[in-house]
Design an enzyme around this catalytic site. Structure first.
Site, PDB file in Angstrom:
ATOM      1  N   GLY A 109       0.755  -1.234   0.000  1.00  0.00           N
ATOM      2  CA  GLY A 109       0.000   0.000   0.000  1.00  0.00           C
ATOM      3  C   GLY A 109       0.793   1.295   0.000  1.00  0.00           C
ATOM      4  O   GLY A 109       0.203   2.373  -0.070  1.00  0.00           O
ATOM      5  N   ASP A 110       2.124   1.221   0.045  1.00  0.00           N
ATOM      6  CA  ASP A 110       2.886   2.470   0.127  1.00  0.00           C
ATOM      7  C   ASP A 110       4.309   2.289  -0.387  1.00  0.00           C
ATOM      8  O   ASP A 110       5.275   2.682   0.272  1.00  0.00           O
ATOM      9  CB  ASP A 110       2.917   2.967   1.578  1.00  0.00           C
ATOM     10  CG  ASP A 110       3.352   4.429   1.683  1.00  0.00           C
ATOM     11  OD1 ASP A 110       3.270   5.149   0.678  1.00  0.00           O
ATOM     12  OD2 ASP A 110       3.773   4.835   2.783  1.00  0.00           O
ATOM     13  N   LEU A 111       4.446   1.705  -1.581  1.00  0.00           N
ATOM     14  CA  LEU A 111       5.785   1.507  -2.145  1.00  0.00           C
ATOM     15  C   LEU A 111       6.275   2.811  -2.775  1.00  0.00           C
ATOM     16  O   LEU A 111       6.387   2.950  -3.985  1.00  0.00           O
ATOM     17  CB  LEU A 111       5.763   0.372  -3.171  1.00  0.00           C
ATOM     18  CG  LEU A 111       5.676  -1.041  -2.570  1.00  0.00           C
ATOM     19  CD1 LEU A 111       5.530  -2.078  -3.665  1.00  0.00           C
ATOM     20  CD2 LEU A 111       6.909  -1.338  -1.711  1.00  0.00           C
ATOM     21  N   ASN A 112       6.569   3.759  -1.888  1.00  0.00           N
ATOM     22  CA  ASN A 112       7.044   5.043  -2.377  1.00  0.00           C
ATOM     23  C   ASN A 112       8.565   5.109  -2.361  1.00  0.00           C
ATOM     24  O   ASN A 112       9.245   4.155  -1.969  1.00  0.00           O
ATOM     25  CB  ASN A 112       6.420   6.194  -1.564  1.00  0.00           C
ATOM     26  CG  ASN A 112       6.864   6.208  -0.117  1.00  0.00           C
ATOM     27  OD1 ASN A 112       8.056   6.109   0.187  1.00  0.00           O
ATOM     28  ND2 ASN A 112       5.907   6.335   0.792  1.00  0.00           N
ATOM     29  N   ASN A 117      10.431   4.246   0.838  1.00  0.00           N
ATOM     30  CA  ASN A 117      10.226   2.914   1.424  1.00  0.00           C
ATOM     31  C   ASN A 117      10.924   1.792   0.666  1.00  0.00           C
ATOM     32  O   ASN A 117      10.714   0.617   0.962  1.00  0.00           O
ATOM     33  CB  ASN A 117       8.727   2.603   1.529  1.00  0.00           C
ATOM     34  CG  ASN A 117       8.060   3.406   2.627  1.00  0.00           C
ATOM     35  OD1 ASN A 117       8.718   3.848   3.564  1.00  0.00           O
ATOM     36  ND2 ASN A 117       6.754   3.610   2.516  1.00  0.00           N
TER      37      ASN A 117
END
Length: 357
Positions: A212-215, A218
C-alpha cells in the site's frame, strides 16, 4: 485522520532501549517519519537497529500492528529484504508506553527492528532495469502474501482507511482543504472518474493484500556487481490493507514517476516488471490510468489536511505533494489514451527484449 505524533527525546530512546531490550545505545539519530517517530540506534553490545514509535491513533489497534509485523517476518522468511521485529525482554514484539507528548497522556506502541543498510531509491538513477525490478518485486510480494495466514487477518479490511484506493471517494469529505487551490477542481473530476469507471469494474479485479505504500522513501537499493543498483530493502508496512493487485501497481507507478525526468515512460517499465509475474486482465488495464491519478489525489488531499492539523511538520508532510503536482499535470495533459499507449507499448517492448535476452 487525527494522529498525535510521538515526541520522544534521545534520552527517552536510551531509557527504552535499556529497559526493554537490555541494549545500550552508542549512537542515535532520527529517521524520516510521516506520523510516527523512527530512530536509528547502534548498540554498544553490537548491532544496528531501528526503534519505531507509532502515533497515538495507530497505537490503539495492536491487532492490526501485529498482523503487519507478522507479514514482514513472513516475507523475510520467503526471501524478501524486509525488516524483522525483535522481541523485548518479555518475549513480545510490541510494548505500550504512556507519555505526554503535548496532547495529554497517550499510549504509544514501541517496536524494535533490524536495520537494513542501503540508499533510498530516490537517490539513485532510475534505470529501466531498476524500474522493471521494482514492478517485478511488487507483484511477487503481493503474490507471496496470498499465502500469509494470521488469526486477525480480517483487520486488513480497513473500510475507512483514507489511503486505500478503494476509499478514493472518501476524499470528498476533506476536499475543502484545497479551497482556493486550482487542484481542487481536478481532484473532484478524478473522483468522478473513479466512481464511473473504476467502481463498476472492481468486481473484475483480482484481490490480494497490498503493501500500500511503495514510495521512494520505502525502497532501499545497493550497488550491483555488474553496475547499476538492485533492491535491498522494503520498508514500512503501516499502510497494509486488503485491496487488489492493480492497486499496488498503480501506487508503485505513481511514486516512481516522481523521481524520473520523463515520468510518463516510467509506467511502462514498472508495468513490464509487474506483468512478468502477474499479467493484468482487461478491466485492470482499463482502470490503471485513473487509479494512478487517484493516488495523486490522495497524496494532495491528505497532505494538505495533515498540514492543517500539524503545521509544524509541514516540510515532511508536503514532501510528496509538492513534487507531484507537475507530474500529475503531465498525466492530465497527455490524457488516458496517449498515456496508456506509452505504458502498454513500452511494457510490450520490454517483454520482447527479455525473451530475446
Amino acid at each position: 485522520m487525527k494522529h498525535h505524533q510521538p515526541k520522544f527525546s534521545h534520552s527517552d530512546v536510551v531509557e527504552l532501549m535499556q529497559r526493554l531490550y537490555w541494549l545500550t545505545p552508542s549512537e542515535i539519530h532520527s529517521l524520516p517519519a510521516y506520523e510516527d517517530q523512527n530512530f536509528y540506534v547502534a548498540a554498544s553490545e553490537g548491532g544496528e537497529y531501528v526503534l519505531k514509535i507509532l502515533n497515538s491513533q495507530d497505537s490503539k489497534n495492536p491487532a492490526l500492528i501485529d498482523v503487519q509485523t507478522s507479514a514482514m517476518s513472513f516475507l523475510h522468511q520467503n526471501g524478501f529484504p524486509t525488516q524483522s521485529a525483535l522481541p523485548n525482554i518479555t518475549g513480545h514484539f510490541m510494548t505500550q508506553e504512556d507519555k505526554d507528548c503535548g496532547y495529554g497522556c497517550q499510549k504509544y506502541l514501541v517496536r524494535l527492528f533490524t536495520y537494513l543498510p542501503g540508499t533510498l531509491i530516490s537517490k539513485v538513477p532510475l534505470t529501466p532495469q531498476l524500474l522493471y525490478e521494482t514492478g517485478k518485486m511488487a507483484a511477487k510480494m503481493d503474490r507471496t502474501l496470498q499465502e500469509f495466514e494470521h488469526p486477525d487477518l480480517s483487520v486488513l479490511q480497513r473500510e475507512n482507511f483514507i489511503w486505500s484506493l478503494s476509499n478514493t471517494p472518501l476524499l470528498e469529505a476533506y476536499i475543502y482543504v484545497l479551497d482556493g487551490n486550482p487542484l481542487q477542481k481536478v481532484v473532484k473530476s478524478v473522483i468522478h472518474q473513479y466512481k464511473t469507471s473504476v467502481i463498476p469494474n472492481r468486481s473484475n479485479f483480482r484481490n490480494c493484500i497490498n503493501h500500500g505504500d511503495l514510495n521512494d522513501l520505502n525502497i532501499l537499493v545497493q550497488p550491483h556487481e555488474s553496475g547499476g543498483h538492485s533492491i535491498s530493502g522494503i520498508l514500512d508496512f503501516g499502510d497494509m490493507n486488503s485491496g487488489y493487485f492493480v492497486y499496488e501497481l498503480a501506487i508503485t507507478i505513481m511514486y516512481m514517476m516522481l523521481e524520473h525526468q520523463t515520468p510518463i515512460e516510467v509506467g511502462g517499465l514498472v508495468l513490464a516488471g509487474w506483468e512478468s509475474v502477474f499479467p493484468l486482465n482487461e478491466s485492470e488495464k482499463d482502470c490503471l490510468y485513473v487509479l494512478v491519478l487517484s493516488r495523486f489525489c490522495q497524496s494532495f488531499v491528505v497532505a494538505h489536511y495533515n498540514v492543517s492539523q500539524n503545521p509544524e511538520n509541514e516540510e515532511y508532510l508536503m514532501v510528496t505533494a509538492k513534487t507531484a503536482a507537475h507530474v500529475f499535470q503531465q498525466l492530465l495533459d497527455h490524457g488516458k489514451e496517449k498515456v496508456e499507449k506509452v505504458w502498454f507499448q513500452t511494457a510490450a517492448a520490454q517483454f520482447s527484449d527479455s525473451l530475446v535476452a
